[in-house]
Scaffold this active site. Sequence first.
Site, PDB file in Angstrom:
ATOM      1  N   ASP A   1      28.703  -5.176  -2.294  1.00 28.48           N
ATOM      2  CA  ASP A   1      27.515  -4.665  -3.008  1.00 28.48           C
ATOM      3  C   ASP A   1      26.599  -5.780  -3.506  1.00 28.48           C
ATOM      4  O   ASP A   1      25.369  -5.662  -3.461  1.00 28.48           O
ATOM      5  CB  ASP A   1      27.931  -3.869  -4.261  1.00 28.48           C
ATOM      6  N   HIS A   2      27.215  -6.856  -4.016  1.00 28.75           N
ATOM      7  CA  HIS A   2      26.381  -7.838  -4.720  1.00 28.75           C
ATOM      8  C   HIS A   2      25.724  -8.853  -3.792  1.00 28.75           C
ATOM      9  O   HIS A   2      24.871  -9.624  -4.225  1.00 28.75           O
ATOM     10  CB  HIS A   2      27.162  -8.458  -5.875  1.00 28.75           C
TER      11      HIS A   2
ATOM     12  N   ARG B   1      14.699 -10.023  -4.277  1.00 26.36           N
ATOM     13  CA  ARG B   1      13.431 -10.456  -3.688  1.00 26.36           C
ATOM     14  C   ARG B   1      12.835  -9.407  -2.751  1.00 26.36           C
ATOM     15  O   ARG B   1      11.769  -9.608  -2.195  1.00 26.36           O
ATOM     16  CB  ARG B   1      13.640 -11.771  -2.916  1.00 26.36           C
TER      17      ARG B   1
ATOM     18  N   ARG C   1      24.756   3.683  -4.544  1.00 27.35           N
ATOM     19  CA  ARG C   1      24.451   4.297  -5.839  1.00 27.35           C
ATOM     20  C   ARG C   1      23.256   5.218  -5.703  1.00 27.35           C
ATOM     21  O   ARG C   1      22.400   5.041  -4.831  1.00 27.35           O
ATOM     22  CB  ARG C   1      24.162   3.219  -6.884  1.00 27.35           C
TER      23      ARG C   1
ATOM     24  N   HIS D   1      38.314  -3.560  -9.994  1.00 30.14           N
ATOM     25  CA  HIS D   1      37.211  -3.749 -10.941  1.00 30.14           C
ATOM     26  C   HIS D   1      37.458  -4.968 -11.821  1.00 30.14           C
ATOM     27  O   HIS D   1      38.416  -5.003 -12.584  1.00 30.14           O
ATOM     28  CB  HIS D   1      36.926  -2.536 -11.831  1.00 30.14           C
ATOM     29  N   GLY D   2      36.599  -5.947 -11.639  1.00 30.25           N
ATOM     30  CA  GLY D   2      36.627  -7.137 -12.493  1.00 30.25           C
ATOM     31  C   GLY D   2      37.685  -8.157 -12.119  1.00 30.25           C
ATOM     32  O   GLY D   2      37.863  -9.144 -12.831  1.00 30.25           O
TER      33      GLY D   2
ATOM     34  N   GLU E   1      42.548   5.056  -7.425  1.00 26.67           N
ATOM     35  CA  GLU E   1      42.288   3.638  -7.672  1.00 26.67           C
ATOM     36  C   GLU E   1      42.242   3.458  -9.183  1.00 26.67           C
ATOM     37  O   GLU E   1      41.446   4.102  -9.878  1.00 26.67           O
ATOM     38  CB  GLU E   1      40.972   3.200  -7.027  1.00 26.67           C
TER      39      GLU E   1
ATOM     40  N   GLU F   1      32.109   4.098  -1.459  1.00 28.29           N
ATOM     41  CA  GLU F   1      32.154   4.525  -2.867  1.00 28.29           C
ATOM     42  C   GLU F   1      30.942   5.369  -3.171  1.00 28.29           C
ATOM     43  O   GLU F   1      29.820   4.991  -2.824  1.00 28.29           O
ATOM     44  CB  GLU F   1      32.110   3.304  -3.789  1.00 28.29           C
TER      45      GLU F   1
ATOM     46  N   ARG G   1      20.352   0.675  -6.080  1.00 23.31           N
ATOM     47  CA  ARG G   1      20.002  -0.639  -6.651  1.00 23.31           C
ATOM     48  C   ARG G   1      20.560  -1.797  -5.836  1.00 23.31           C
ATOM     49  O   ARG G   1      20.061  -2.901  -5.911  1.00 23.31           O
ATOM     50  CB  ARG G   1      20.486  -0.750  -8.104  1.00 23.31           C
TER      51      ARG G   1
ATOM     52  N   HIS H   1      29.241   0.589  -2.309  1.00 21.41           N
ATOM     53  CA  HIS H   1      28.907   1.693  -3.209  1.00 21.41           C
ATOM     54  C   HIS H   1      27.430   2.032  -3.040  1.00 21.41           C
ATOM     55  O   HIS H   1      26.570   1.231  -3.392  1.00 21.41           O
ATOM     56  CB  HIS H   1      29.209   1.234  -4.650  1.00 21.41           C
TER      57      HIS H   1
ATOM     58  N   GLY I   1      34.990  -7.378  -5.564  1.00 18.82           N
ATOM     59  CA  GLY I   1      33.644  -7.698  -5.107  1.00 18.82           C
ATOM     60  C   GLY I   1      32.971  -8.802  -5.883  1.00 18.82           C
ATOM     61  O   GLY I   1      32.828  -9.927  -5.396  1.00 18.82           O
ATOM     62  N   HIS I   2      32.551  -8.500  -7.085  1.00 13.35           N
ATOM     63  CA  HIS I   2      31.634  -9.362  -7.825  1.00 13.35           C
ATOM     64  C   HIS I   2      32.130 -10.793  -7.917  1.00 13.35           C
ATOM     65  O   HIS I   2      31.377 -11.744  -7.659  1.00 13.35           O
ATOM     66  CB  HIS I   2      31.408  -8.768  -9.226  1.00 13.35           C
TER      67      HIS I   2
ATOM     68  N   ASN J   1      34.372  -5.916  -1.512  1.00 13.47           N
ATOM     69  CA  ASN J   1      33.182  -5.151  -1.868  1.00 13.47           C
ATOM     70  C   ASN J   1      31.946  -6.054  -1.723  1.00 13.47           C
ATOM     71  O   ASN J   1      31.885  -7.116  -2.347  1.00 13.47           O
ATOM     72  CB  ASN J   1      33.347  -4.651  -3.312  1.00 13.47           C
TER      73      ASN J   1
ATOM     74  N   THR K   1      30.270   0.166 -12.820  1.00 14.72           N
ATOM     75  CA  THR K   1      31.047   1.376 -13.066  1.00 14.72           C
ATOM     76  C   THR K   1      31.958   1.133 -14.272  1.00 14.72           C
ATOM     77  O   THR K   1      32.955   0.437 -14.162  1.00 14.72           O
ATOM     78  CB  THR K   1      31.868   1.727 -11.800  1.00 14.72           C
TER      79      THR K   1
END
Length: 250
Positions: free
Chosen positions: A15-16, A24, A51, A200-201, A157, A76, A55, A49, A222-223, A13, A107
Site C-alpha cells: 500500500d505505501h 505527487r 480503501r 499490523h505495525g 487475522e 483487503e 488514498r 488494501h 507493509g509499512h 503489503n 486501520t
Amino acid sequence: MTEFVGRLRLGVNIDHVATVRNARGGAYPDPIRAAKLAEEAGADGITAHLREDRRHITDADIDGLMDALSVPLNFEMAATAEMQKIALRHKPHAVCIVPEKREERTTEGGLEVAREENSLAHFIAPLREAGCRVSIFIAAEQAQIEAAHRIGAQVIELHTGAYCDALAEDRLEDAAEELTRLRAMSRFAHDLGLEVHAGHGLTYQSVQPIAAFPEVMELNIGHFIIGEAVFRGLKPAIHEMRRLMDEARS
Ligand code: PXP
C-alpha cells in the site's frame, strides 16, 4: 504445546508504495513493480488494501496486480457493497475484511464481528462461494473469534498494533500483556479450526515473538518494510524480515 502447523508465510503489503506515488500524483514508484520484486525476494503473497477513498491503492492497481502476480493476492477491503462487487469481479485468492474509517491514518482496530454477525455472514457468503479464502481482521478477543467462526470465516487475522505500539514506546509490561493475549487467542482460534494470521505495525524489533507462535500461519507486513526499503532496498528489507521470521520459528 501446539505443534507447528505449517511454514510461516510472509505477505508483503505494498500500500505505501502507492502512498508515495500518490503524494505527487504521478506513476512512480509503481506498486506493481514493488509487488514483483517482493515476489522475487520470497514473499508468499502480496497484500493490498483498496480503501474507500483510494488514498493509496487504486482500482487500476488491483487490475494490474491480478494480471501480474504469480503469488496469491490478499485483497483487503471494508465490508461494503462496492468492495464486494470488485472482489467478486476479480476473485482474488483471499479477501481480508477490515474496518475502515475515513478519518483514520491506518486501520486502527479490529472488525466488530460480534455486533455485526448477521450482516457479515451474508456479506462473506458470496465471497466464499466465489472461491475466495475469507479472513477477518480482529482484535485478540474471544468473543470476536467465536463470532468470526460462526459466520463462516476460514481465517482470522489478529491485530498486532497494540503490542507493536507498546514495544515501540518502551511500555514493556503492556507489550508483554498484549503478547500474552495474542498468544492465548491464537491457540483458541486454532483449536476452533480457524487458520490464524497476524499483522499490523510489525517491525524487525516486534516480529519474532509473534512468528514464534506455532498456530500463526501468515504475517502481513507493509509499512515498516516499505520504509526500511528506502535504506536497504526492497529485496534486502524483505530478506531480513524473512530471516527473522525463520529464526523465531526454528
Ligand atoms: N494486516 C491488515 C489487515 C492491515 O489492515 C494492515 C495495514 O493495512 C496490515 C496487515 C499491515 O500493517 P503494516 O502496514 O502496519 O505492516
